[in-house]
Design a protein around this motif. Structure first.
Motif, mmCIF file in Angstrom:
data_model
loop_
_atom_site.group_PDB
_atom_site.id
_atom_site.type_symbol
_atom_site.label_atom_id
_atom_site.label_comp_id
_atom_site.label_asym_id
_atom_site.label_seq_id
_atom_site.Cartn_x
_atom_site.Cartn_y
_atom_site.Cartn_z
ATOM 1 N N GLN A 1 -21.554 37.892 12.031
ATOM 2 C CA GLN A 1 -21.835 39.260 11.610
ATOM 3 C C GLN A 1 -21.000 40.249 12.420
ATOM 4 O O GLN A 1 -20.491 41.238 11.878
ATOM 5 C CB GLN A 1 -23.323 39.583 11.770
ATOM 6 N N ILE A 2 -20.858 39.981 13.698
ATOM 7 C CA ILE A 2 -20.014 40.835 14.535
ATOM 8 C C ILE A 2 -18.574 40.803 14.023
ATOM 9 O O ILE A 2 -17.914 41.840 13.899
ATOM 10 C CB ILE A 2 -20.066 40.395 16.014
ATOM 11 N N ARG A 3 -18.087 39.609 13.712
ATOM 12 C CA ARG A 3 -16.721 39.483 13.198
ATOM 13 C C ARG A 3 -16.537 40.307 11.921
ATOM 14 O O ARG A 3 -15.512 40.964 11.724
ATOM 15 C CB ARG A 3 -16.399 38.017 12.904
ATOM 16 N N GLU A 4 -17.549 40.264 11.056
ATOM 17 C CA GLU A 4 -17.466 41.007 9.789
ATOM 18 C C GLU A 4 -17.401 42.512 10.037
ATOM 19 O O GLU A 4 -16.595 43.236 9.435
ATOM 20 C CB GLU A 4 -18.677 40.650 8.920
ATOM 21 N N ILE A 5 -18.232 42.996 10.942
ATOM 22 C CA ILE A 5 -18.248 44.434 11.258
ATOM 23 C C ILE A 5 -16.930 44.853 11.902
ATOM 24 O O ILE A 5 -16.352 45.895 11.556
ATOM 25 C CB ILE A 5 -19.436 44.770 12.178
ATOM 26 N N VAL A 6 -16.457 44.052 12.837
ATOM 27 C CA VAL A 6 -15.191 44.348 13.511
ATOM 28 C C VAL A 6 -14.051 44.421 12.493
ATOM 29 O O VAL A 6 -13.182 45.301 12.578
ATOM 30 C CB VAL A 6 -14.902 43.284 14.589
ATOM 31 N N GLY A 7 -14.065 43.533 11.516
ATOM 32 C CA GLY A 7 -13.043 43.567 10.483
ATOM 33 C C GLY A 7 -13.063 44.862 9.691
ATOM 34 O O GLY A 7 -12.011 45.384 9.297
ATOM 35 N N ARG A 8 -14.243 45.386 9.455
ATOM 36 C CA ARG A 8 -14.372 46.630 8.691
ATOM 37 C C ARG A 8 -13.969 47.864 9.504
ATOM 38 O O ARG A 8 -13.625 48.901 8.931
ATOM 39 C CB ARG A 8 -15.816 46.790 8.209
ATOM 40 N N LEU A 9 -14.036 47.764 10.830
ATOM 41 C CA LEU A 9 -13.768 48.922 11.693
ATOM 42 C C LEU A 9 -12.558 48.686 12.590
ATOM 43 O O LEU A 9 -12.453 49.271 13.671
ATOM 44 C CB LEU A 9 -15.008 49.218 12.552
ATOM 45 N N GLN A 10 -11.644 47.851 12.156
ATOM 46 C CA GLN A 10 -10.546 47.425 13.018
ATOM 47 C C GLN A 10 -9.595 48.547 13.412
ATOM 48 O O GLN A 10 -8.833 48.405 14.381
ATOM 49 C CB GLN A 10 -9.770 46.301 12.343
ATOM 50 N N GLU A 11 -9.653 49.679 12.733
ATOM 51 C CA GLU A 11 -8.762 50.784 13.094
ATOM 52 C C GLU A 11 -9.236 51.542 14.330
ATOM 53 O O GLU A 11 -8.516 52.390 14.859
ATOM 54 C CB GLU A 11 -8.634 51.771 11.924
ATOM 55 N N PHE A 12 -10.449 51.242 14.816
ATOM 56 C CA PHE A 12 -11.023 51.955 15.954
ATOM 57 C C PHE A 12 -11.195 51.027 17.161
ATOM 58 O O PHE A 12 -11.337 49.815 17.008
ATOM 59 C CB PHE A 12 -12.386 52.542 15.586
ATOM 60 N N ASP A 13 -11.214 51.611 18.353
ATOM 61 C CA ASP A 13 -11.618 50.875 19.542
ATOM 62 C C ASP A 13 -13.131 50.683 19.475
ATOM 63 O O ASP A 13 -13.880 51.661 19.298
ATOM 64 C CB ASP A 13 -11.254 51.646 20.810
ATOM 65 N N LEU A 14 -13.587 49.451 19.641
ATOM 66 C CA LEU A 14 -14.998 49.124 19.462
ATOM 67 C C LEU A 14 -15.610 48.583 20.750
ATOM 68 O O LEU A 14 -15.035 47.702 21.404
ATOM 69 C CB LEU A 14 -15.165 48.086 18.353
ATOM 70 N N ALA A 15 -16.782 49.105 21.093
ATOM 71 C CA ALA A 15 -17.551 48.592 22.227
ATOM 72 C C ALA A 15 -18.778 47.864 21.689
ATOM 73 O O ALA A 15 -19.407 48.312 20.727
ATOM 74 C CB ALA A 15 -17.977 49.726 23.151
ATOM 75 N N ILE A 16 -19.109 46.741 22.302
ATOM 76 C CA ILE A 16 -20.258 45.935 21.891
ATOM 77 C C ILE A 16 -21.329 45.986 22.962
ATOM 78 O O ILE A 16 -21.062 45.699 24.134
ATOM 79 C CB ILE A 16 -19.853 44.465 21.661
ATOM 80 N N GLU A 17 -22.544 46.375 22.558
ATOM 81 C CA GLU A 17 -23.682 46.332 23.479
ATOM 82 C C GLU A 17 -24.753 45.409 22.928
ATOM 83 O O GLU A 17 -25.306 45.647 21.858
ATOM 84 C CB GLU A 17 -24.268 47.727 23.707
ATOM 85 N N LYS B 1 -9.634 62.410 20.202
ATOM 86 C CA LYS B 1 -10.896 62.616 20.918
ATOM 87 C C LYS B 1 -11.912 61.484 20.722
ATOM 88 O O LYS B 1 -13.077 61.630 21.092
ATOM 89 C CB LYS B 1 -11.524 63.955 20.505
ATOM 90 N N LEU B 2 -11.483 60.387 20.154
ATOM 91 C CA LEU B 2 -12.381 59.256 19.960
ATOM 92 C C LEU B 2 -12.122 58.212 21.047
ATOM 93 O O LEU B 2 -11.111 57.508 21.017
ATOM 94 C CB LEU B 2 -12.187 58.632 18.584
ATOM 95 N N ALA B 3 -13.035 58.118 22.004
ATOM 96 C CA ALA B 3 -12.887 57.123 23.062
ATOM 97 C C ALA B 3 -13.131 55.727 22.508
ATOM 98 O O ALA B 3 -12.366 54.796 22.772
ATOM 99 C CB ALA B 3 -13.860 57.412 24.206
ATOM 100 N N MET B 4 -14.209 55.604 21.718
ATOM 101 C CA MET B 4 -14.577 54.305 21.148
ATOM 102 C C MET B 4 -15.775 54.491 20.224
ATOM 103 O O MET B 4 -16.447 55.524 20.256
ATOM 104 C CB MET B 4 -14.931 53.307 22.254
ATOM 105 N N VAL B 5 -16.029 53.469 19.418
ATOM 106 C CA VAL B 5 -17.248 53.374 18.625
ATOM 107 C C VAL B 5 -18.145 52.356 19.308
ATOM 108 O O VAL B 5 -17.711 51.241 19.620
ATOM 109 C CB VAL B 5 -16.953 52.926 17.182
ATOM 110 N N LEU B 6 -19.390 52.736 19.556
ATOM 111 C CA LEU B 6 -20.349 51.846 20.205
ATOM 112 C C LEU B 6 -21.197 51.130 19.156
ATOM 113 O O LEU B 6 -21.929 51.761 18.404
ATOM 114 C CB LEU B 6 -21.265 52.638 21.143
ATOM 115 N N LEU B 7 -21.067 49.810 19.115
ATOM 116 C CA LEU B 7 -21.901 48.979 18.253
ATOM 117 C C LEU B 7 -23.011 48.396 19.118
ATOM 118 O O LEU B 7 -22.806 47.428 19.844
ATOM 119 C CB LEU B 7 -21.065 47.857 17.638
ATOM 120 N N GLN B 8 -24.172 49.028 19.051
ATOM 121 C CA GLN B 8 -25.326 48.554 19.824
ATOM 122 C C GLN B 8 -26.228 47.744 18.893
ATOM 123 O O GLN B 8 -26.728 48.260 17.905
ATOM 124 C CB GLN B 8 -26.111 49.721 20.419
ATOM 125 N N PHE B 9 -26.415 46.484 19.241
ATOM 126 C CA PHE B 9 -27.223 45.607 18.398
ATOM 127 C C PHE B 9 -28.668 45.587 18.881
ATOM 128 O O PHE B 9 -28.949 45.799 20.063
ATOM 129 C CB PHE B 9 -26.614 44.207 18.362
#
Length: 286
Positions: A125-141, A104-112
């Motif tokens: 900084q984005i690269r660092e965050i993505v590395g920590r959350l790499q198990e999830f689909d991530l959206a960037i806003e 039921k997880l479509a994605m995680v939204l990273l809104q800056f």
């Protein structure tokens, strides 16, 4: 597939059944829409009991777009409740992992934040965050216009593609550096996010009292012509992407649900597998 939903489920009275309890709002909501943006996760990492309750209250195919915790994206105001960055990210991962396990997880939204501009340190900084959350689909806003400046726009899009990140396309007031243009480009073939913030330029620039910030900033009711423009952008995204997730965030005046329903009708969208409705509150209204 085009999915339509709203930001949160606790402030949309038009979708609640008569006499329903506060604790039943998500059940009512998921009888109308197949997706929702979970925004309470932005203000606090949610306990597992909440997540599992929400999983159980929604039908099998229901999807959550989870907004990342504010301390992870640079929005933190006041004291961070976590002793370290490692602890914060671990708590967030543990919190939302049940959603992924339940499908039921479509994605995680990273809104800056609006001051997060296009510069090398912020890219890292984005690269660092993505590395920590790499198990999830991530959206960037992004919310600073520099990411879409003519000389940087293609590089921004390519950066998202190279890192397998979902582009969060936005419709919002065009009000200087703290707002971004509508860029209907998908960076993945499977998913794209489209968030509609309204077009209240005055409220965007002059939110007034901080306590009433959201009430002013997202006070907007899309008209038919504007929804037709949105429909064209969604159709364009659908040509290159399997699934378009459309989230209406213009709810300061309670307009999001009605606008979402009107958009749904205009595009002849019907969603299967929703919770059963006690009463179709929108029947005949549009």
């Amino acid at each position: 597939m085009i999915y339509v939903g709203l930001t949160g489920w606790g402030d949309h009275p038009d979708v609640y059944s008569p006499g329903s309890k506060k604790t039943e709002k998500l059940i009512d909501y998921s009888s109308h829409f197949p997706i929702v943006e979970l925004d309470s996760s932005f203000y606090a990492v949610q306990p597992e009991r909440n997540i599992r309750k929400w999983i159980n209250e929604t039908p099998e195919g229901f999807q959550f777009v989870v907004k990342a915790y504010q301390g992870m994206t640079g929005h933190q105001r006041g004291e961070n409740p976590f002793d370290s960055r490692d602890e914060m990210f671990e708590a967030f991962r543990l919190s939302i992992r049940p959603l992924k396990e339940a499908g039921k997880l479509a994605m995680v939204l990273l809104q800056f934040p609006p001051w997060f501009d296009c510069q090398r340190d912020n890219v890292e900084q984005i690269r660092e965050i993505v590395g920590r959350l790499q198990e999830f689909d991530l959206a960037i806003e992004f919310r600073h216009q520099s990411w879409y400046a003519p000389e940087l726009k293609e590089k921004t899009i390519e950066f998202l593609r190279e890192n397998n990140l979902i582009h969060s396309v936005c419709d919002e007031p065009q009000a200087g550096d703290g707002s971004i243009p509508l860029v209907p480009i998908s960076t993945r073939e499977d998913k794209v996010l489209f968030r509609l913030h309204g077009r209240n330029v005055h409220g965007w620039l002059n939110p007034g009292n901080a306590k009433k910030w959201r009430e002013v900033r997202y006070l907007y009711d899309y008209n038919k012509k504007e929804l037709e423009e949105i429909s064209e952008a969604v159709a364009s995204l659908k040509k290159s992407t399997d699934n378009v997730y459309v989230i209406f965030n213009n709810n300061s005046g309670g307009h999001a649900a009605g606008d979402a329903k009107q958009f749904q009708e205009m595009n002849e969208l019907e969603f299967q597998g929703l919770n059963e409705k006690q009463l179709d509150l929108f029947e005949g209204e549009f």
